[in-house]
Enzyme design. Structure first.
Site, PDB file in Angstrom:
ATOM      1  N   GLY A   1     -47.468  -4.222  19.606  1.00 39.86           N
ATOM      2  CA  GLY A   1     -48.692  -4.509  18.852  1.00 39.86           C
ATOM      3  C   GLY A   1     -48.621  -5.687  17.903  1.00 39.86           C
TER       4      GLY A   1
ATOM      5  N   CYS B   1     -51.156   1.665  28.292  1.00 38.33           N
ATOM      6  CA  CYS B   1     -50.851   0.978  27.028  1.00 38.33           C
ATOM      7  C   CYS B   1     -52.057   0.097  26.743  1.00 38.33           C
ATOM      8  CB  CYS B   1     -49.584   0.142  27.211  1.00 38.33           C
ATOM      9  SG  CYS B   1     -49.127  -0.800  25.742  1.00 38.33           S
TER      10      CYS B   1
ATOM     11  N   ASP C   1     -45.807   1.935  29.707  1.00 40.24           N
ATOM     12  CA  ASP C   1     -46.174   1.845  28.287  1.00 40.24           C
ATOM     13  C   ASP C   1     -45.061   1.098  27.559  1.00 40.24           C
ATOM     14  OD1 ASP C   1     -48.069   2.806  26.079  1.00 40.24           O
ATOM     15  OD2 ASP C   1     -46.131   3.408  25.288  1.00 40.24           O
ATOM     16  N   SER C   2     -45.383   0.606  26.377  1.00 40.80           N
ATOM     17  CA  SER C   2     -44.371  -0.116  25.606  1.00 40.80           C
ATOM     18  C   SER C   2     -43.263   0.828  25.131  1.00 40.80           C
ATOM     19  CB  SER C   2     -45.017  -0.791  24.397  1.00 40.80           C
ATOM     20  OG  SER C   2     -45.589   0.191  23.567  1.00 40.80           O
TER      21      SER C   2
ATOM     22  N   CYS D   1     -54.633   3.579  21.132  1.00 44.36           N
ATOM     23  CA  CYS D   1     -53.215   3.265  21.328  1.00 44.36           C
ATOM     24  C   CYS D   1     -52.611   4.573  21.796  1.00 44.36           C
ATOM     25  CB  CYS D   1     -52.572   2.802  20.028  1.00 44.36           C
ATOM     26  SG  CYS D   1     -50.768   2.735  20.139  1.00 44.36           S
ATOM     27  N   THR D   2     -51.895   4.520  22.913  1.00 46.70           N
ATOM     28  CA  THR D   2     -51.433   5.774  23.512  1.00 46.70           C
ATOM     29  C   THR D   2     -50.401   6.506  22.661  1.00 46.70           C
ATOM     30  OG1 THR D   2     -49.974   4.389  24.827  1.00 46.70           O
ATOM     31  CG2 THR D   2     -51.954   5.248  25.894  1.00 46.70           C
ATOM     32  N   HIS D   3     -49.867   5.828  21.645  1.00 48.98           N
ATOM     33  CA  HIS D   3     -48.972   6.537  20.729  1.00 48.98           C
ATOM     34  C   HIS D   3     -49.758   7.481  19.818  1.00 48.98           C
ATOM     35  CE1 HIS D   3     -46.099   3.438  21.910  1.00 48.98           C
ATOM     36  NE2 HIS D   3     -45.145   4.055  21.238  1.00 48.98           N
TER      37      HIS D   3
HETATM   38  N1  DGL Z   1     -48.881   2.386  22.998  1.00 51.61           N
HETATM   39  C1  DGL Z   1     -49.380   1.082  23.109  1.00 51.61           C
HETATM   40  C2  DGL Z   1     -50.876   1.008  23.061  1.00 51.61           C
HETATM   41  O1  DGL Z   1     -51.512   1.853  23.682  1.00 51.61           O
HETATM   42  C3  DGL Z   1     -48.702  -0.027  22.356  1.00 51.61           C
HETATM   43  C4  DGL Z   1     -48.068   0.252  21.074  1.00 51.61           C
HETATM   44  C5  DGL Z   1     -47.094  -0.826  20.647  1.00 51.61           C
HETATM   45  O2  DGL Z   1     -46.094  -0.998  21.328  1.00 51.61           O
HETATM   46  O3  DGL Z   1     -47.354  -1.480  19.632  1.00 51.61           O
HETATM   47  O4  DGL Z   1     -51.449   0.118  22.472  1.00 51.61           O
END
Ligand code: DGL
Length: 285
Positions: free
Chosen positions: A39, A69, A6-7, A200-202
């Site tokens: 993103g 991600c 992931d990022s 988005c996994t965040h």
């Molecule tokens: N968590 C990531 C996703 O699922 C990327 C978020 C990011 O780094 O902008 O899209």
């Protein structure tokens, strides 16, 4: 060994579910905190960073990398699978997060690329909250509409959320930001969406806020669970070797800071270590 990429911190929501579901497996998690957020980056940068991360994980011995991600999957997965991986890592595999999410949202297997009638969910409205790069890739809309042409997909980019999360912003700030994005999406609709994808996994780290701000009729699709189901299915069909169970957490960022923010979100210590600088990516002969 299975790599999970992931990022930054977001993939920890997926990792938590994978550890619960596959306690006997060995994983290595790589968070590219040093370059997050992805993103708002260009297509080329996202492809390059995702390739470098996958390369490190393959070199460590991962037979499969799970792209936990959405942004990396939306922008880079197909490009890497069809080019770089075929040349450099033909025996390694990449599993992205978007295919299982689309399967769950459309109730249609990924390999069926045309609508199958009758469609149980064909008039639903699905809300997608995602990064700007994921929304601009148009991947969700294209893949959902191939399978369910009458579904209305309403996409809401949330450009500030990941940066706020990665910097450990306080709850009130996060709440206001989520409220703004939810209201922006709802203002364009005349009925509540049946489903919302936190694409988005965040964002599952803010799931409680999304639930509180969305209409009560709107159900959230659980991406970590959906990805764990996809991995289970994948492992039934492919052999990925494993030895000692557990997870190694690696980061390209500042270890102390990354640990502090991970603990703030997961309420537990996540023993991140620094990813040592390794040799440059293998080039095809
Ligand atoms: N968590 C990531 C996703 O699922 C990327 C978020 C990011 O780094 O902008 O899209």
């Amino acid at each position: 060994m299975i790599g999970v990429f992931d990022s930054g911190h977001g993939g920890l929501t997926v990792m938590r579910e994978l550890v619960r579901r596959f306690p006997h497996r060995d994983f290595v998690y790589l968070g590219d905190h040093g370059h997050a957020p992805y993103g708002d980056k260009s297509h080329e940068e996202i492809v390059q960073l995702t390739q470098e991360a996958c390369d490190k994980l393959f070199r460590m011995g991962c037979g499969l990398v799970v792209l936990a991600c959405n942004t990396a999957t939306a922008v880079a997965a197909r490009t890497l699978q069809q080019g770089w991986m075929r040349e450099v890592w033909p025996d390694k595999k990449l599993l992205g997060i978007i295919a299982p999410t689309v399967e769950a949202a459309t109730q249609t297997p990924w390999n069926i690329k045309e609508p199958v009638f009758p469609q149980k969910f064909n008039t639903d409205t699905i809300a997608l909250f995602a990064t700007t790069a994921t929304v601009e890739s148009k991947v969700y809309g294209e893949e959902i509409h191939k399978r369910c042409p009458k579904v209305t997909l309403v996409e809401q980019p949330c450009p500030r959320l990941v940066a706020l999360l990665e910097s450990g912003a306080p709850h009130e700030v996060l709440e206001l930001a989520v409220e703004g994005y939810v209201n922006a999406l709802l203002s364009g609709l005349n009925k509540p969406p049946e489903w919302a994808i936190l694409g988005c996994t965040h964002y599952p780290l803010l799931q409680h806020i999304f639930y509180a701000k969305l209409p009560t009729q709107t159900r959230l699709l659980n991406q970590p669970e959906v990805l764990a189901n996809a991995l289970e299915d994948y492992l039934e069909r492919h052999k990925i070797a494993y030895t000692n169970p557990g997870v190694r957490y690696l980061t390209t960022g500042n270890v102390a800071e990354v640990r502090r923010i991970a603990e703030q979100f997961l309420n537990e210590l996540v023993p991140f270590e620094a990813l040592e600088t390794t040799t440059p990516p293998v080039r095809a002969a």
